[in-house]
Design an enzyme around this catalytic site. Structure first.
Site, PDB file in Angstrom:
ATOM      1  N   GLU A  66      11.142 -34.773 -32.238  1.00  0.00           N
ATOM      2  CA  GLU A  66      11.039 -33.315 -32.175  1.00  0.00           C
ATOM      3  C   GLU A  66       9.697 -32.807 -32.671  1.00  0.00           C
ATOM      4  O   GLU A  66       9.252 -31.728 -32.275  1.00  0.00           O
ATOM      5  CB  GLU A  66      12.173 -32.688 -32.978  1.00  0.00           C
ATOM      6  N   VAL A 152      13.341 -26.451 -33.476  1.00  0.00           N
ATOM      7  CA  VAL A 152      14.152 -27.442 -32.771  1.00  0.00           C
ATOM      8  C   VAL A 152      15.326 -27.880 -33.637  1.00  0.00           C
ATOM      9  O   VAL A 152      15.195 -27.997 -34.858  1.00  0.00           O
ATOM     10  CB  VAL A 152      13.302 -28.697 -32.435  1.00  0.00           C
ATOM     11  N   CYS A 153      16.450 -28.133 -33.014  1.00  0.00           N
ATOM     12  CA  CYS A 153      17.568 -28.866 -33.609  1.00  0.00           C
ATOM     13  C   CYS A 153      18.171 -28.141 -34.810  1.00  0.00           C
ATOM     14  O   CYS A 153      18.767 -27.076 -34.674  1.00  0.00           O
ATOM     15  CB  CYS A 153      17.110 -30.269 -33.975  1.00  0.00           C
ATOM     16  N   ALA A 154      18.020 -28.658 -36.016  1.00  0.00           N
ATOM     17  CA  ALA A 154      18.573 -28.031 -37.214  1.00  0.00           C
ATOM     18  C   ALA A 154      17.740 -26.851 -37.680  1.00  0.00           C
ATOM     19  O   ALA A 154      18.259 -25.920 -38.312  1.00  0.00           O
ATOM     20  CB  ALA A 154      18.680 -29.063 -38.341  1.00  0.00           C
ATOM     21  N   TYR A 174      21.000 -27.359 -32.693  1.00  0.00           N
ATOM     22  CA  TYR A 174      21.857 -28.527 -32.560  1.00  0.00           C
ATOM     23  C   TYR A 174      23.316 -28.067 -32.694  1.00  0.00           C
ATOM     24  O   TYR A 174      23.624 -27.229 -33.551  1.00  0.00           O
ATOM     25  CB  TYR A 174      21.521 -29.574 -33.613  1.00  0.00           C
TER      26      TYR A 174
END
Length: 440
Positions: A66, A152-154, A174
């Site tokens: 990421e 991104v993501c978390a 996420y």
């Protein structure tokens, strides 16, 4: 768009993790038609003269894919990307032991103005980013002044949400962090990439490339995004074309946890190397990253500094269940000149143990040293004319016996999941692909 199925002739098997028909409608994403990316801040006509500055902060526990995929793609577009450590030193240890050396400390960046700030995810990396007061101040100023910020993501939930920067905004993250995102007063979206005003968010490692291209479009415009994404050989639709062609099928077997060697060199394509390392370490395989240079730190193709675990010369007498070469023109040329690596690959072939390469390396390393003899293979499109047998080169991933090859950065995850399937079975490969948000 590339065909979603291959001709059956001469194929022992075509393995598919997902098809377009199986995808939810909202996952039919294309960077050419993504509806939230129609408004560009800058016109194509001036992009060559405008120097775009980007900040990518990293920490111990950052998800390496990421972080590095956006760095790589944005630098391809011409952005000036500063990789900044929020730790007390430049070198950080990302998730699963990946070592990256930043360009600067975050304290060095406090007074700079950026056109974009992109936060990678990963735990505890996202929490470390959130807790850094200097970074929080930088990103809050970015938001208040109407400049782009992204995560991104978390990190959309853990960092941006905690800082109050997603209130009333559509955002994604996420899947397991959606409740936290909702608690931050965001409007939770199921899109793989979501943009609302000056904030862009995405779901995970499996959506990092689409996210990176979306950021290029926001900074430079649609034409530059098309120009950059073409050589990546991306999937046109998220979740589609997740297949590999297999010939002369054999079982890949090993005793216990597989031991996998991934060489790297100056000029190695960083996202290809990191995707392979990261995905295979998710399987709990023992992945050894070996520098073919005379020191552990290498400067990859887009100037990301990576630190290997060992020097190749120190482990050349080892035995490996799989050897995998990433691409990158300079890296492939260094591999081809390494007598120790070439000899190791020849021993691997002679002992009927798996080996593989992608992008430039099949054509520039395996082919000239006779390691593709009698095999079907693929490579980076511009180099396929160097293959003795290019008859199956249009396939994104090709397995022929103990050999596996693939095309480009945009096929890296498919390549990694194909190796996972050969070592651990389709069920585990599919489970991991879903976990990384590559398929649904």
């Amino acid at each position: 768009m590339e065909a979603l199925a291959f001709e059956a002739r001469n194929l022992t098997r075509v393995s598919s993790f997902a098809t377009v028909a199986q995808l939810p409608k909202h996952l039919c994403y294309s960077f050419l038609t993504f509806p939230t990316l129609h408004k560009q801040r800058f016109s194509f006509s001036v992009m060559a003269s405008v120097n775009k500055k980007v900040l990518v902060p990293i920490a111990n526990g950052t998800e390496p894919v990421e972080a590095v995929v956006p760095i790589d793609v944005l630098r391809r577009a011409g952005a000036e990307v500063t990789v900044a450590s929020v730790e007390k030193k430049l070198q950080i240890e990302a998730c699963r032991g990946v070592k990256i050396v930043a360009d600067a400390l975050i304290s060095d960046c406090a007074d700079n103005v950026f056109d974009l700030i992109s936060l990678p995810g990963g735990m505890p990396g996202a929490t470390t980013l959130k807790d850094n007061k200097t970074l929080e101040s930088i990103v809050k100023k970015q938001a208040s002044e109407g400049r782009l910020y992204a995560a991104v993501c978390a990190s959309p939930a853990v960092a941006l949400g905690s800082w109050g920067l997603l209130k009333g905004k559509k955002a994604t993250c996420y899947p397991s962090f959606r409740e936290q995102l909702s608690a931050a007063a965001a409007i939770v979206s199921d899109s793989i990439v979501e943009q609302d005003g000056n904030v862009v968010t995405t779901q995970g490692p499996g959506t990092a490339m689409e996210y990176a291209v979306a950021l290029v479009e926001q900074l430079f415009g649609k034409e530059k995004a098309k120009e950059v994404s073409g050589p990546l050989v991306m999937r046109t639709i998220h979740g589609a074309e997740f297949v590999f062609a297999e010939f002369n099928r054999v079982n890949w077997t090993c005793d216990g946890s597989p031991k996998i060697l991934v060489p790297i060199a100056n000029g190695t394509e960083e996202m290809e190397a990191l995707i392979i390392i990261d995905v295979l370490r998710w399987t709990n395989a023992e992945v050894l990253v070996a520098s073919v240079e005379d020191k552990l730190e290498v400067v990859a193709s887009r100037k990301v500094k990576l630190v290997a675990d060992v020097l190749l010369d120190d482990v050349v007498n080892g035995s490996y269940d799989v050897i995998v070469l990433p691409g990158g023109l300079g890296g492939a040329q260094a591999f081809a000149k390494s007598g120790n690596l070439v000899n190791l690959l020849k021993k691997q072939r002679e002992s009927n143990r798996p080996y593989g390469a992608f992008c430039a390396s099949p054509a520039l390393v395996l082919e000239p040293h006779g390691l593709l003899k009698g095999k079907k293979a693929t490579a980076f499109p511009a180099l396929c004319d160097k293959l003795t047998d290019p008859s199956e080169a249009e396939n994104r991933v090709v397995v022929d016996g103990h050999l596996i090859t693939s095309r480009a950065p945009g096929t890296s995850l498919e390549f990694a999941f194909a190796i996972t399937e050969k070592l651990f079975g389709r069920e585990k490969a599919l489970e991991l692909a879903k976990f990384l948000v590559f398929v649904r």
